[in-house]
Design a protein around this motif. Structure first.
Motif, short mmCIF file in Angstrom:
data_model
loop_
_atom_site.label_atom_id
_atom_site.label_comp_id
_atom_site.label_asym_id
_atom_site.label_seq_id
_atom_site.Cartn_x
_atom_site.Cartn_y
_atom_site.Cartn_z
N GLU A 1 -58.50 -20.04 47.94
CA GLU A 1 -57.36 -19.83 48.83
C GLU A 1 -56.07 -20.35 48.22
O GLU A 1 -55.01 -19.73 48.37
CB GLU A 1 -57.62 -20.48 50.20
N ALA A 2 -56.13 -21.49 47.53
CA ALA A 2 -54.93 -22.05 46.88
C ALA A 2 -54.41 -21.09 45.82
O ALA A 2 -53.19 -20.90 45.68
CB ALA A 2 -55.24 -23.41 46.28
N VAL A 3 -55.33 -20.46 45.06
CA VAL A 3 -54.91 -19.49 44.05
C VAL A 3 -54.24 -18.30 44.74
O VAL A 3 -53.16 -17.85 44.33
CB VAL A 3 -56.10 -19.02 43.18
N LYS A 4 -54.84 -17.77 45.80
CA LYS A 4 -54.26 -16.63 46.51
C LYS A 4 -52.87 -16.95 47.04
O LYS A 4 -51.93 -16.16 46.88
CB LYS A 4 -55.18 -16.20 47.67
N GLU A 5 -52.70 -18.11 47.66
CA GLU A 5 -51.40 -18.49 48.21
C GLU A 5 -50.38 -18.71 47.09
O GLU A 5 -49.20 -18.41 47.26
CB GLU A 5 -51.53 -19.72 49.10
N SER A 6 -50.83 -19.24 45.96
CA SER A 6 -49.92 -19.45 44.83
C SER A 6 -49.45 -18.12 44.25
O SER A 6 -48.29 -17.98 43.86
CB SER A 6 -50.61 -20.29 43.75
N VAL A 7 -50.36 -17.14 44.17
CA VAL A 7 -49.97 -15.81 43.69
C VAL A 7 -48.96 -15.19 44.65
O VAL A 7 -47.93 -14.67 44.22
CB VAL A 7 -51.22 -14.91 43.53
N ARG A 8 -49.23 -15.27 45.95
CA ARG A 8 -48.28 -14.72 46.93
C ARG A 8 -46.93 -15.41 46.80
O ARG A 8 -45.89 -14.77 46.83
CB ARG A 8 -48.82 -14.90 48.35
N ALA B 1 -45.66 -17.02 44.21
CA ALA B 1 -45.01 -16.75 42.93
C ALA B 1 -44.35 -15.38 42.92
O ALA B 1 -43.34 -15.17 42.25
CB ALA B 1 -46.02 -16.85 41.79
N LEU B 2 -44.91 -14.42 43.66
CA LEU B 2 -44.33 -13.07 43.72
C LEU B 2 -43.31 -12.93 44.85
O LEU B 2 -42.51 -12.01 44.85
CB LEU B 2 -45.42 -12.02 43.90
N SER C 1 -45.62 -10.76 34.12
CA SER C 1 -44.47 -11.50 33.58
C SER C 1 -44.77 -12.98 33.38
O SER C 1 -45.61 -13.57 34.06
CB SER C 1 -43.26 -11.34 34.51
N GLU C 2 -44.04 -13.57 32.44
CA GLU C 2 -44.17 -15.01 32.20
C GLU C 2 -43.70 -15.79 33.43
O GLU C 2 -44.27 -16.82 33.77
CB GLU C 2 -43.35 -15.39 30.97
N ALA C 3 -42.69 -15.27 34.10
CA ALA C 3 -42.19 -15.93 35.30
C ALA C 3 -43.27 -16.01 36.38
O ALA C 3 -43.38 -17.01 37.10
CB ALA C 3 -40.97 -15.19 35.84
N PHE C 4 -44.11 -14.97 36.45
CA PHE C 4 -45.20 -14.98 37.43
C PHE C 4 -46.20 -16.08 37.12
O PHE C 4 -46.56 -16.87 37.99
CB PHE C 4 -45.89 -13.62 37.48
N SER C 5 -46.67 -16.16 35.87
CA SER C 5 -47.67 -17.18 35.54
C SER C 5 -47.09 -18.58 35.70
O SER C 5 -47.77 -19.50 36.17
CB SER C 5 -48.27 -16.98 34.16
N MET D 1 -46.76 -23.38 41.86
CA MET D 1 -47.27 -23.36 43.24
C MET D 1 -48.60 -24.13 43.32
O MET D 1 -48.84 -24.86 44.28
CB MET D 1 -47.46 -21.93 43.74
N LEU D 2 -49.46 -23.97 42.32
CA LEU D 2 -50.73 -24.69 42.31
C LEU D 2 -50.49 -26.20 42.17
O LEU D 2 -51.15 -27.01 42.83
CB LEU D 2 -51.63 -24.18 41.20
N ALA D 3 -49.54 -26.58 41.33
CA ALA D 3 -49.21 -28.00 41.17
C ALA D 3 -48.72 -28.58 42.49
O ALA D 3 -49.08 -29.70 42.86
CB ALA D 3 -48.17 -28.19 40.07
N ALA D 4 -47.92 -27.81 43.22
CA ALA D 4 -47.42 -28.27 44.51
C ALA D 4 -48.54 -28.46 45.53
O ALA D 4 -48.42 -29.25 46.46
CB ALA D 4 -46.37 -27.29 45.05
#
Length: 163
Positions: free
Chosen positions: A28-35, A37-38, A96-100, A106-109
């Motif tokens: 879930e943390a990965v999913k929220e971080s992807v959302r 970041a985009l 994009s590099e900005a996305f990663s 977001m994951l660090a947060a």
């Protein structure tokens, strides 16, 4: 919800925690971080696999129990779709590099200081039509295709509109 065919994305996360475990909360943390970041509130995500980075073992991405691993690197595979973006535009943003960097921030947060490596997003084949996808439970499911196209859905991973 009408969206372009989903884009397949793969992130390799290194250093996800010191004990070498993975849980549904991590998914879930990965999913929220992807959302995050985009910054697309309409982004639909389906995590299709969580595997050790060497591919030797995969976990159920929705598992409620923590799973022991022998490494601190995992690969998270998912499909992403947005009604506001074409597959090509979404793939460009996801690659994009900005996305990663955004996912990593977001994951660090969220208390998960991870290194994020991004594989090139995979576009759906060009011969496919744009169908109507719907989030059913935790899965993005193809519900309808345009006139002249048929639904092929032998599995969630291979669903598509084709002539």
């Amino acid at each position: 919800l009408p969206v372009a065919n989903p884009v397949a994305v793969e992130l390799t996360l290194t250093g996800f925690n010191a004990s070498g475990t993975w849980s549904a909360a991590d998914t879930e943390a990965v999913k929220e971080s992807v959302r995050g970041a985009l910054s697309h509130s309409d982004l639909e995500l389906e995590v299709t696999a969580v595997c050790l980075a060497d591919g030797s073992l995969c976990f159920d991405p929705t598992a409620q129990r923590r799973m022991q691993t022998s490494t601190t690197s995992v690969t998270v595979s998912f499909q992403a779709a947005s009604p506001a973006l074409s597959s090509q535009d979404l793939a460009r943003e996801l690659g994009s590099e900005a996305f990663s960097e955004g996912v990593s921030s977001m994951l660090a947060a969220s208390g998960r200081p991870l290194q994020v490596a991004l594989a090139t997003p995979q576009l759906p084949p060009e011969q496919e039509g744009v169908g109507t996808y719907q989030l059913v439970g935790a899965e993005l499911v193809l519900k309808d295709c345009p006139v002249g196209f048929l639904i092929f859905n032998t599995s969630v991973e291979s669903q598509r509109c084709d002539k």
